[in-house]
Design an enzyme around this catalytic site. Structure first.
Site, PDB file in Angstrom:
ATOM      1  N   GLU A 114       0.824  -1.202   0.000  1.00 17.86           N
ATOM      2  CA  GLU A 114       0.000   0.000   0.000  1.00 17.86           C
ATOM      3  C   GLU A 114       0.855   1.246   0.000  1.00 17.86           C
ATOM      4  OE1 GLU A 114      -4.123  -0.973   2.039  1.00 17.86           O
ATOM      5  OE2 GLU A 114      -2.410  -1.289   3.322  1.00 17.86           O
ATOM      6  N   CYS A 127       3.768   8.072   1.069  1.00 14.36           N
ATOM      7  CA  CYS A 127       4.484   7.081   1.866  1.00 14.36           C
ATOM      8  C   CYS A 127       4.582   5.787   1.081  1.00 14.36           C
ATOM      9  CB  CYS A 127       3.754   6.863   3.174  1.00 14.36           C
ATOM     10  SG  CYS A 127       4.695   5.806   4.234  1.00 14.36           S
ATOM     11  N   CYS A 134       8.346  -7.753   6.775  1.00 11.46           N
ATOM     12  CA  CYS A 134       9.609  -7.253   7.343  1.00 11.46           C
ATOM     13  C   CYS A 134      10.278  -8.378   8.107  1.00 11.46           C
ATOM     14  CB  CYS A 134       9.309  -6.084   8.293  1.00 11.46           C
ATOM     15  SG  CYS A 134      10.793  -5.228   8.857  1.00 11.46           S
ATOM     16  N   CYS A 138       9.921  -5.759  15.519  1.00 15.53           N
ATOM     17  CA  CYS A 138       9.647  -4.742  16.539  1.00 15.53           C
ATOM     18  C   CYS A 138       8.323  -5.111  17.228  1.00 15.53           C
ATOM     19  CB  CYS A 138       9.586  -3.363  15.899  1.00 15.53           C
ATOM     20  SG  CYS A 138      11.113  -2.975  15.012  1.00 15.53           S
ATOM     21  N   CYS A 141       4.931  -3.334  16.535  1.00 11.70           N
ATOM     22  CA  CYS A 141       4.634  -3.125  15.114  1.00 11.70           C
ATOM     23  C   CYS A 141       3.954  -4.355  14.530  1.00 11.70           C
ATOM     24  CB  CYS A 141       5.939  -2.867  14.365  1.00 11.70           C
ATOM     25  SG  CYS A 141       5.733  -2.820  12.574  1.00 11.70           S
ATOM     26  N   GLU A 190      11.755  -2.633   5.999  1.00 12.77           N
ATOM     27  CA  GLU A 190      12.916  -1.869   6.462  1.00 12.77           C
ATOM     28  C   GLU A 190      13.738  -1.497   5.217  1.00 12.77           C
ATOM     29  OE1 GLU A 190      14.448  -0.337   9.131  1.00 12.77           O
ATOM     30  OE2 GLU A 190      15.823   0.042   7.491  1.00 12.77           O
ATOM     31  N   SER A 221      13.189   6.230   6.540  1.00  9.85           N
ATOM     32  CA  SER A 221      13.092   5.855   7.956  1.00  9.85           C
ATOM     33  C   SER A 221      13.714   4.486   8.167  1.00  9.85           C
ATOM     34  CB  SER A 221      11.620   5.824   8.379  1.00  9.85           C
ATOM     35  OG  SER A 221      11.501   5.334   9.698  1.00  9.85           O
ATOM     36  N   SER A 243      13.935   5.363  13.831  1.00 12.45           N
ATOM     37  CA  SER A 243      12.903   4.857  14.744  1.00 12.45           C
ATOM     38  C   SER A 243      13.582   4.531  16.074  1.00 12.45           C
ATOM     39  CB  SER A 243      12.251   3.609  14.145  1.00 12.45           C
ATOM     40  OG  SER A 243      11.544   3.952  12.982  1.00 12.45           O
ATOM     41  N   CYS A 363      -4.686   2.013  12.231  1.00 10.06           N
ATOM     42  CA  CYS A 363      -4.247   0.663  12.549  1.00 10.06           C
ATOM     43  C   CYS A 363      -5.392  -0.194  13.058  1.00 10.06           C
ATOM     44  CB  CYS A 363      -3.167   0.738  13.608  1.00 10.06           C
ATOM     45  SG  CYS A 363      -2.807  -0.833  14.329  1.00 10.06           S
TER      46      CYS A 363
HETATM   47  N1  SAH Z   1      11.005  -0.099   8.949  1.00 16.24           N
HETATM   48  C1  SAH Z   1      11.200   1.295   9.014  1.00 16.24           C
HETATM   49  C2  SAH Z   1      10.158   2.100   8.264  1.00 16.24           C
HETATM   50  C3  SAH Z   1       8.726   1.675   8.369  1.00 16.24           C
HETATM   51  S1  SAH Z   1       7.969   1.865   9.904  1.00 16.24           S
HETATM   52  C4  SAH Z   1      11.304   1.750  10.441  1.00 16.24           C
HETATM   53  O1  SAH Z   1      11.033   0.958  11.338  1.00 16.24           O
HETATM   54  O2  SAH Z   1      11.685   2.897  10.652  1.00 16.24           O
HETATM   55  C5  SAH Z   1       7.432   3.572   9.950  1.00 16.24           C
HETATM   56  C6  SAH Z   1       7.233   4.072  11.393  1.00 16.24           C
HETATM   57  O3  SAH Z   1       6.016   3.547  12.000  1.00 16.24           O
HETATM   58  C7  SAH Z   1       8.376   3.660  12.288  1.00 16.24           C
HETATM   59  O4  SAH Z   1       8.844   4.735  13.067  1.00 16.24           O
HETATM   60  C8  SAH Z   1       7.714   2.603  13.145  1.00 16.24           C
HETATM   61  O5  SAH Z   1       8.414   2.428  14.336  1.00 16.24           O
HETATM   62  C9  SAH Z   1       6.328   3.152  13.319  1.00 16.24           C
HETATM   63  N2  SAH Z   1       5.350   2.182  13.846  1.00 16.24           N
HETATM   64  C10 SAH Z   1       5.343   0.841  13.722  1.00 16.24           C
HETATM   65  N3  SAH Z   1       4.283   0.299  14.393  1.00 16.24           N
HETATM   66  C11 SAH Z   1       3.609   1.320  14.934  1.00 16.24           C
HETATM   67  C12 SAH Z   1       2.431   1.412  15.753  1.00 16.24           C
HETATM   68  N4  SAH Z   1       1.757   0.330  16.109  1.00 16.24           N
HETATM   69  N5  SAH Z   1       2.029   2.639  16.134  1.00 16.24           N
HETATM   70  C13 SAH Z   1       2.708   3.733  15.759  1.00 16.24           C
HETATM   71  N6  SAH Z   1       3.813   3.728  14.997  1.00 16.24           N
HETATM   72  C14 SAH Z   1       4.275   2.513  14.593  1.00 16.24           C
HETATM   73 FE1  SF4 Z   2      10.023  -3.661  10.402  1.00 13.08          FE
HETATM   74 FE2  SF4 Z   2       9.933  -0.984  10.826  1.00 13.08          FE
HETATM   75 FE3  SF4 Z   2       7.953  -2.601  11.687  1.00 13.08          FE
HETATM   76 FE4  SF4 Z   2      10.311  -2.697  12.879  1.00 13.08          FE
HETATM   77  S1  SF4 Z   2       8.909  -0.918  12.832  1.00 13.08           S
HETATM   78  S2  SF4 Z   2       9.072  -4.476  12.273  1.00 13.08           S
HETATM   79  S3  SF4 Z   2      11.675  -2.364  11.155  1.00 13.08           S
HETATM   80  S4  SF4 Z   2       8.532  -2.229   9.554  1.00 13.08           S
END
Ligand code: SAH
Ligand code: SF4
Length: 388
Positions: A114, A127, A134, A138, A141, A190, A221, A243, A363
């Site tokens: 998306e 975006c 991924c 995390c 996430c 990522e 990012s 992040s 979300c």
């Molecule tokens: N993988 C990369 C880029 C994609 S994530 C990264 O981790 O930076 C884009 C942003 O969304 C990151 O800062 C990530 O930490 C954040 N994110 C992930 N899950 C989230 C959630 N449940 N609520 C808010 N932000 C979230």
């Molecule tokens: Fe992957 Fe970014 Fe999500 Fe971490 S926050 S699991 S690096 S997409």
């Protein structure tokens, strides 16, 4: 001699030809030239034609060879037999009452990603995803709960931009104001773990003879793939977003497990050395607000201490919960208290406002519609508003 030109649409209708035709999207000029040489054209002519094709593909946004009027009719005739400039399929396109648009884009192997466009008055950020899924995990996430399906190719990364520009009707590449004025590599995946394809795509997007988006308008990012950060700065020079999400290794190890490999100290050192960052071009530190985990005043003060000597700004992200998550978003009070401490220390620290909720872009809302959708959309919603 128009009658010599094959019926281009007829070619488009033949699936067996579709399968063997090479997509020109994602190729730079020299690769287009090489592809032409393979068809039997001599090198000099191929270089000239490659320039023309590059212009049509990325400056004009043409997706059909028949529209490329500066290319000879004879060549326009056979190009569709060997090549394609077609877009991936748009499985769905939704628009919010606030103008946010969300595309679900499907590639020929059936994988979907998306892209989200968050418009502002006279500009907007797109975006873009870099992977389907991924490999990192995390814990806050939703993407982290999925397996990596695969990396996107450079062409698939650029296609997200082409599709968005087709919809917004932003061709040829405007010299002045643009509705897609910024790109944020903050979608699914990522980007620094698919660096080569991301770099190739961004170089094409930045090319002055095509889409011509300045590196200052592109933000990448990363969760902290330290060895690639310098390379990204040296080769691409785009804006960096980190992040961070935690101020000590114990907490960050849990939230962002790649921290065990590249702990906070190394990550911040890479930030200090990031080529091209200065007070006018600050590194963005993303910090998701998790109730009782990372949102205390002491955490805020520690964040300020860590950022010393780094040209930084902070983006506080209200946590977007998803089914099964153990985390909750911090209270408004906690977020504002945190923001004030960071702000008073001289760092800009806005709390992101989610957008596009009415199109289920928040979300968790998307889960019933598409299994892979919620996390990617959540990211894009956060990310796009962050970059503006
Ligand atoms: N993988 C990369 C880029 C994609 S994530 C990264 O981790 O930076 C884009 C942003 O969304 C990151 O800062 C990530 O930490 C954040 N994110 C992930 N899950 C989230 C959630 N449940 N609520 C808010 N932000 C979230
Ligand atoms: Fe992957 Fe970014 Fe999500 Fe971490 S926050 S699991 S690096 S997409």
């Amino acid at each position: 001699m128009d009658h010599l030109i094959p019926d281009v649409d007829a070619v488009d209708r033949q699936p067996e030809l579709l399968a063997i035709r090479k997509s020109l999207i994602g190729l730079d000029r020299s690769e287009i030239a090489a592809a032409l040489v393979e068809t039997g054209i001599d090198e000099k002519a191929a270089r000239m034609r490659a320039r023309q094709l590059f212009h049509w593909l990325y400056y004009r946004g043409a997706s059909k060879f028949e529209d490329m009027s500066s290319i000879s009719k004879e060549m326009r005739g056979w190009l569709p037999e060997k090549f394609t400039a077609e877009r991936p399929e748009i499985t769905s396109l939704q628009e919010s009452t606030d103008g946010t648009r969300k595309w679900l884009v499907k590639f020929p192997d059936g994988q979907e990603v998306e892209s989200v466009h968050i418009p502002e008055e006279d500009r907007g950020a797109l975006c873009v995803s870099s992977q389907v899924g991924c490999t990192l995990t995390c814990s806050f996430c939703h993407t982290g709960t999925m397996k990596l399906v695969r990396n996107l190719t450079a062409g698939e990364i650029i296609s997200q931009m082409l599709v968005a520009r087709d919809t917004i009707n932003e061709w040829p590449s405007p010299k002045g104001e643009r509705m897609i004025s910024n790109i944020v590599m903050m979608g699914m995946g990522e980007p620094l773990l698919n660096y080569d394809n991301v770099a190739k795509a961004l170089k094409i997007i930045m090319d002055g003879e095509g889409i011509s988006l300045s590196k200052r308008r592109i933000t990448l990012s990363t969760s902290g793939v330290v060895p690639k950060i310098r390379q990204c700065g040296e080769e691409l020079g785009v804006n960096l977003a980190i992040s961070l999400h935690a101020v000590n290794n114990d907490v960050r190890d849990i939230l962002v497990p790649i921290n065990k490999r590249y702990p906070i100290k190394e990550l911040l050192q890479a930030c200090k050395e990031y080529p091209g960052s200065n007070n006018a071009r600050r590194i963005t530190f993303e910090y998701v607000m998790l109730d009782g985990i990372n949102d205390s005043p002491a955490d805020a003060r520690e964040l300020v201490r860590l950022l010393k000597d780094i040209p930084a700004k902070v983006n506080l992200i209200p946590f977007n919960p998803w089914p099964g998550t153990q985390y909750q978003c911090s209270s408004n009070n906690a977020m504002h208290r945190f923001a004030k401490i960071v702000n008073d220390a001289g760092y800009s620290s806005p709390i992101r406002v989610p957008r596009g909720r009415d199109i289920m872009a928040a979300c968790g809302q998307l889960k019933s519609a598409s299994k892979k959708a919620p996390a990617s959309v959540r990211h894009k919603e956060n990310a796009a508003s962050a970059s503006l």
